[in-house]
Design an enzyme around this catalytic site. Sequence first.
Site, short mmCIF file in Angstrom:
data_model
loop_
_atom_site.label_atom_id
_atom_site.label_comp_id
_atom_site.label_asym_id
_atom_site.label_seq_id
_atom_site.Cartn_x
_atom_site.Cartn_y
_atom_site.Cartn_z
N SER A 50 0.81 -1.23 0.00
CA SER A 50 0.00 0.00 0.00
C SER A 50 0.83 1.27 0.00
O SER A 50 0.31 2.34 -0.31
CB SER A 50 -0.92 0.03 1.22
N ASP A 348 -3.80 7.76 8.28
CA ASP A 348 -4.83 6.88 8.87
C ASP A 348 -4.27 5.97 9.96
O ASP A 348 -4.88 4.97 10.31
CB ASP A 348 -5.50 6.04 7.77
N HIS A 351 -0.65 4.68 7.20
CA HIS A 351 -0.15 5.34 6.00
C HIS A 351 0.01 6.83 6.26
O HIS A 351 -0.65 7.38 7.15
CB HIS A 351 -1.12 5.09 4.84
#
Length: 377
Positions: A50, A348, A351
Amino acid sequence: MATQVLSLLLSLISSFSLLLHHHYLPPRAHKAQLDLKACKFNAIYQLGDSISDTGNIMYEDPGCPSSKLPYGETFFNKPTGRYSNGLLMIDYIALSAGLPFLNPYLSKDSLFTQGVNFAVAGSTALSPNVLAEKNIVSPFTNSSLSVQLHWMSTYFNSICLSARDCAEKLNRSLFMVGEIGGNDYNFALQQKTIKEAMAIVPQVVQAIKDAIQTVIGYGALKVVVPGNFPIGCFPIYLASFHTNDSSAYDEYHCVKELNEFSIYHNDHLKIAIEELKQEHPNVTIIYGDYYNAFQWVYRHASNLGFDASSVQNPCYGFGGEYNLSMEKHCGDSEVPVCSNPDQRISWDGIHLTQNAYHYMSYWLIRDFLNQLGCSGV
Ligand SMILES: *[C@@H]1O[C@H](CO)[C@@H](O)[C@H](O)[C@H]1NC(C)=O
Ligand SMILES: *[C@@H]1O[C@H](CO)[C@@H](O)[C@H](O)[C@H]1NC(C)=O
Ligand SMILES: *[C@@H]1O[C@H](CO)[C@@H](O)[C@H](O)[C@H]1NC(C)=O
Ligand SMILES: *[C@@H]1O[C@H](CO)[C@@H](O)[C@H](O)[C@H]1NC(C)=O
Ligand SMILES: *[C@@H]1O[C@H](CO)[C@@H](O)[C@H](O)[C@H]1NC(C)=O
């Protein structure tokens, strides 16, 4: 459109030529001035998770959190699958190289002439079945590193006539192998102690080493291999490893033992890179120092315009100690989002925000330029 405006902005900014040192704090507007155009890359190929997925996860799992706002709110005004409010480091790296954003491989109608992004959010270096043998569950995707390499091979077979042709076609490409492996540890730490989780480091690093060998086999001549972040500074870990024992924290209130875990992985990775450099003297293989790039941003947060009082609070989080709760997952409608993401480092809890990635990229691109040996720098 937004891309063109940003490229223009970056090229204007890059016309300021300043000699910078790592300890020099750039004025805010200059953070992306260094550019990789001297390397004359004509394509970038990305493997990873990610930290660099520009949308594959949305094709695999249209219901994933990053397919909903506020993911993407800042730059794109819509979710793209990127796990941030806006751009990722790979986006800044592409811009700096004068290339367009990398399209996700699973977006089959996309143009791939200037690179492909094979990274999938939630993916691991080891395959889910290897992790399962160690009682580690990989819950989000099965597209681990070996699957991504398989996609890469399929793609290269579709554009090359032979191995030799491929090596020629790829001789001006940049290969980004990672960051990958972070999720192997994230998932291991759900069930295991830090010491137990550390036991998988050699195998994770071996998988990354094998991946580097594979891309060199395709003809890669410039390879960047990023390490892991200081995860002990990440809100999700600060929340789950919270303790009243102050000796567990470093002077920046990060969990020491978790940062040492990242250093342990990174040290193994650097040794693997050195071994590969001996084996492949004609290939430039460099370490991507996410650990120190992050520390630089973190330690200079207020000079860089971040809100110093909330460096450990995610923008998109929920109540509790670090405004984050393990039970409430981002993507749930009740999760609040801050109004000033540019002043936060964590987006978040896991990230980072676009602004934090932008500053990390600034640090990294400078470091890459020192190591890549592009002529004319
Ligand atoms: C991964 O593969 C296993 C076995 O085929 C399957 O049961 C599981 O649902 C898959 N996981 C994901 C996230 O697709
Ligand atoms: C790449 O391959 C082309 C075609 O063979 C050759 O002319 C060129 O010099 C090569 N460039 C590098 C950087 O090896
Ligand atoms: C930490 O200290 C607070 C207040 O003294 C106490 O309520 C809490 O239970 C302690 N937490 C841990 C994990 O020891
Ligand atoms: C490495 O580069 C040298 C000098 O350009 C060349 O002679 C040699 O064949 C190259 N070796 C490999 C394995 O490509
Ligand atoms: C936590 O989130 C709430 C709701 O968004 C916000 O009002 C509060 O200021 C946040 N607390 C911290 C310490 O950031």
